[in-house]
Write a protein that holds these residues in place. Structure first.
Motif, PDB file in Angstrom:
ATOM      1  N   ASP A 101       0.823  -1.210   0.000  1.00 56.28           N
ATOM      2  CA  ASP A 101       0.000   0.000   0.000  1.00 56.28           C
ATOM      3  C   ASP A 101       0.860   1.265   0.000  1.00 56.28           C
ATOM      4  O   ASP A 101       0.505   2.266  -0.610  1.00 56.28           O
ATOM      5  CB  ASP A 101      -0.976   0.008   1.183  1.00 56.28           C
ATOM      6  CG  ASP A 101      -0.304  -0.170   2.532  1.00 56.28           C
ATOM      7  OD1 ASP A 101       0.864  -0.635   2.583  1.00 56.28           O
ATOM      8  OD2 ASP A 101      -0.956   0.136   3.551  1.00 56.28           O
TER       9      ASP A 101
ATOM     10  N   LEU B 253      -7.776   6.056  -6.311  1.00 55.87           N
ATOM     11  CA  LEU B 253      -7.011   4.822  -6.155  1.00 55.87           C
ATOM     12  C   LEU B 253      -7.866   3.826  -5.393  1.00 55.87           C
ATOM     13  O   LEU B 253      -8.319   4.113  -4.278  1.00 55.87           O
ATOM     14  CB  LEU B 253      -5.710   5.109  -5.395  1.00 55.87           C
ATOM     15  CG  LEU B 253      -4.846   3.913  -4.980  1.00 55.87           C
ATOM     16  CD1 LEU B 253      -4.361   3.143  -6.198  1.00 55.87           C
ATOM     17  CD2 LEU B 253      -3.673   4.385  -4.128  1.00 55.87           C
TER      18      LEU B 253
ATOM     19  N   THR C  69       0.878   7.053  -6.791  1.00 48.43           N
ATOM     20  CA  THR C  69      -0.230   7.968  -7.090  1.00 48.43           C
ATOM     21  C   THR C  69       0.207   9.418  -6.919  1.00 48.43           C
ATOM     22  O   THR C  69      -0.087  10.272  -7.765  1.00 48.43           O
ATOM     23  CB  THR C  69      -1.425   7.661  -6.181  1.00 48.43           C
ATOM     24  OG1 THR C  69      -1.891   6.334  -6.452  1.00 48.43           O
ATOM     25  CG2 THR C  69      -2.560   8.650  -6.401  1.00 48.43           C
TER      26      THR C  69
ATOM     27  N   TYR D 108      -2.314  -1.255 -10.955  1.00 52.82           N
ATOM     28  CA  TYR D 108      -1.156  -1.388 -10.093  1.00 52.82           C
ATOM     29  C   TYR D 108      -1.052  -2.852  -9.640  1.00 52.82           C
ATOM     30  O   TYR D 108      -2.072  -3.460  -9.275  1.00 52.82           O
ATOM     31  CB  TYR D 108      -1.284  -0.512  -8.841  1.00 52.82           C
ATOM     32  CG  TYR D 108      -1.175   0.985  -9.042  1.00 52.82           C
ATOM     33  CD1 TYR D 108      -0.942   1.555 -10.287  1.00 52.82           C
ATOM     34  CD2 TYR D 108      -1.309   1.841  -7.953  1.00 52.82           C
ATOM     35  CE1 TYR D 108      -0.848   2.929 -10.447  1.00 52.82           C
ATOM     36  CE2 TYR D 108      -1.217   3.228  -8.100  1.00 52.82           C
ATOM     37  CZ  TYR D 108      -0.986   3.759  -9.348  1.00 52.82           C
ATOM     38  OH  TYR D 108      -0.898   5.127  -9.498  1.00 52.82           O
TER      39      TYR D 108
ATOM     40  N   TRP E  94       1.791   2.069  -3.515  1.00 55.54           N
ATOM     41  CA  TRP E  94       0.647   2.584  -4.267  1.00 55.54           C
ATOM     42  C   TRP E  94       0.434   4.066  -3.966  1.00 55.54           C
ATOM     43  O   TRP E  94       0.171   4.845  -4.871  1.00 55.54           O
ATOM     44  CB  TRP E  94      -0.607   1.788  -3.937  1.00 55.54           C
ATOM     45  CG  TRP E  94      -0.580   0.366  -4.407  1.00 55.54           C
ATOM     46  CD1 TRP E  94       0.169  -0.151  -5.418  1.00 55.54           C
ATOM     47  CD2 TRP E  94      -1.343  -0.716  -3.879  1.00 55.54           C
ATOM     48  NE1 TRP E  94      -0.087  -1.498  -5.560  1.00 55.54           N
ATOM     49  CE2 TRP E  94      -1.004  -1.871  -4.627  1.00 55.54           C
ATOM     50  CE3 TRP E  94      -2.279  -0.830  -2.844  1.00 55.54           C
ATOM     51  CZ2 TRP E  94      -1.579  -3.117  -4.373  1.00 55.54           C
ATOM     52  CZ3 TRP E  94      -2.852  -2.066  -2.589  1.00 55.54           C
ATOM     53  CH2 TRP E  94      -2.504  -3.195  -3.348  1.00 55.54           C
TER      54      TRP E  94
END
Length: 256
Positions: A47, A176, A54, A244, A50
């Motif tokens: 996470d 996201l 982003t 992703y 990610w």
């Protein structure tokens, strides 16, 4: 592509959009004390990658010193902090909004810790707010993001319209969220997501409901092509989806 009849999140026992919103708020409030730990453990720390990816995607906006940025459904603030770190010395106005007071309280504590220990020059502004009824004027923000929170809105189309309302012309949105990958990866993912994750999450949090709800909410969430159709219908152009990690998650983008 036509949009399906799915309106928004529907936790167990919810009868309408108001009761759905209350149920979601209660669930996230119940897991707030261990929310960060569970996110990192259950995602194997992916996470963090990610959020950073982003934030890098919107570097061209964040480097503008006069921009205003809203991180919607911010939870305990990890996406908000990633945006602030990417912005660096440009120091834009950065807001984190969530309707769970318990989540925001943890975000504020983390924010103060970051200022004192990392020497960050400023902290985001935190506001308790409903994503479907934001307390901001029209055309106020240059960028609106949401990381793993949009899926929990009681009305997806209303949420997109509200994002469009508070964005300036030419402003961008970035959502996201989880997806369901295909093939062998998808098969393994579903075993983990539906069988392993709810059990581990329940043990670590001591609360069953949220981690039984999570895989159901992902399964119910519109597929990428349908979500893109909804984004365009809300008034965005150049709508796109970037997967992703084999499509386990992905970033939706749109320009007002």
């Amino acid at each position: 592509m036509e949009r399906s009849s799915v309106v928004g999140a529907t936790p167990e026992g919810a009868r309408d959009s108001d009761s759905a919103a209350r149920a979601v708020r209660e669930m996230f409030t119940s897991i707030a004390p261990r929310y960060d730990l569970l996110n990192h453990v259950l995602s194997f720390n992916i996470d963090r990658l990610w959020w950073r990816r982003t934030a890098r995607t919107f570097a061209h906006i964040l480097e503008q010193s006069d921009c205003r940025v809203l991180d919607l459904c911010c939870g305990t603030g990890d996406m908000t902090f990633a945006l602030g770190k990417q912005a660096g010395k440009s120091n834009p106005q950065l807001w984190g909004a969530d309707f769970s007071r318990a989540m925001l309280q943890r975000a504020r504590v983390k924010s103060l810790d970051r200022v004192s220990t990392n020497g960050e020059s400023s902290a985001p502004r935190w506001i308790e707010a409903d994503a479907l009824r934001l307390p901001f004027p029209d055309r106020h923000f240059s960028l609106v993001t949401s990381a793993f929170g949009f899926r929990n809105l009681a009305d997806y189309d209303a949420g997109l319209r509200e994002i469009a309302r508070v964005l300036r012309p030419g402003g961008e949105c970035g959502i996201l969220d989880f997806s369901e990958p295909k093939g062998v990866i998808g098969h393994l993912y579903r075993i983990y997501f539906k069988q392993v994750l709810p059990r581990v999450g329940t043990v670590l949090s001591g609360v069953r409901g949220p981690y039984a709800y999570l895989p159901n909410s992902v399964e119910r969430f519109p597929a990428p092509q349908e979500m893109l159709a909804r984004i365009r219908h809300a008034g965005f152009r150049e709508a796109s989806w970037t997967p992703y990690t084999f499509g386990i998650a992905g970033l939706y983008r749109g320009i007002k």
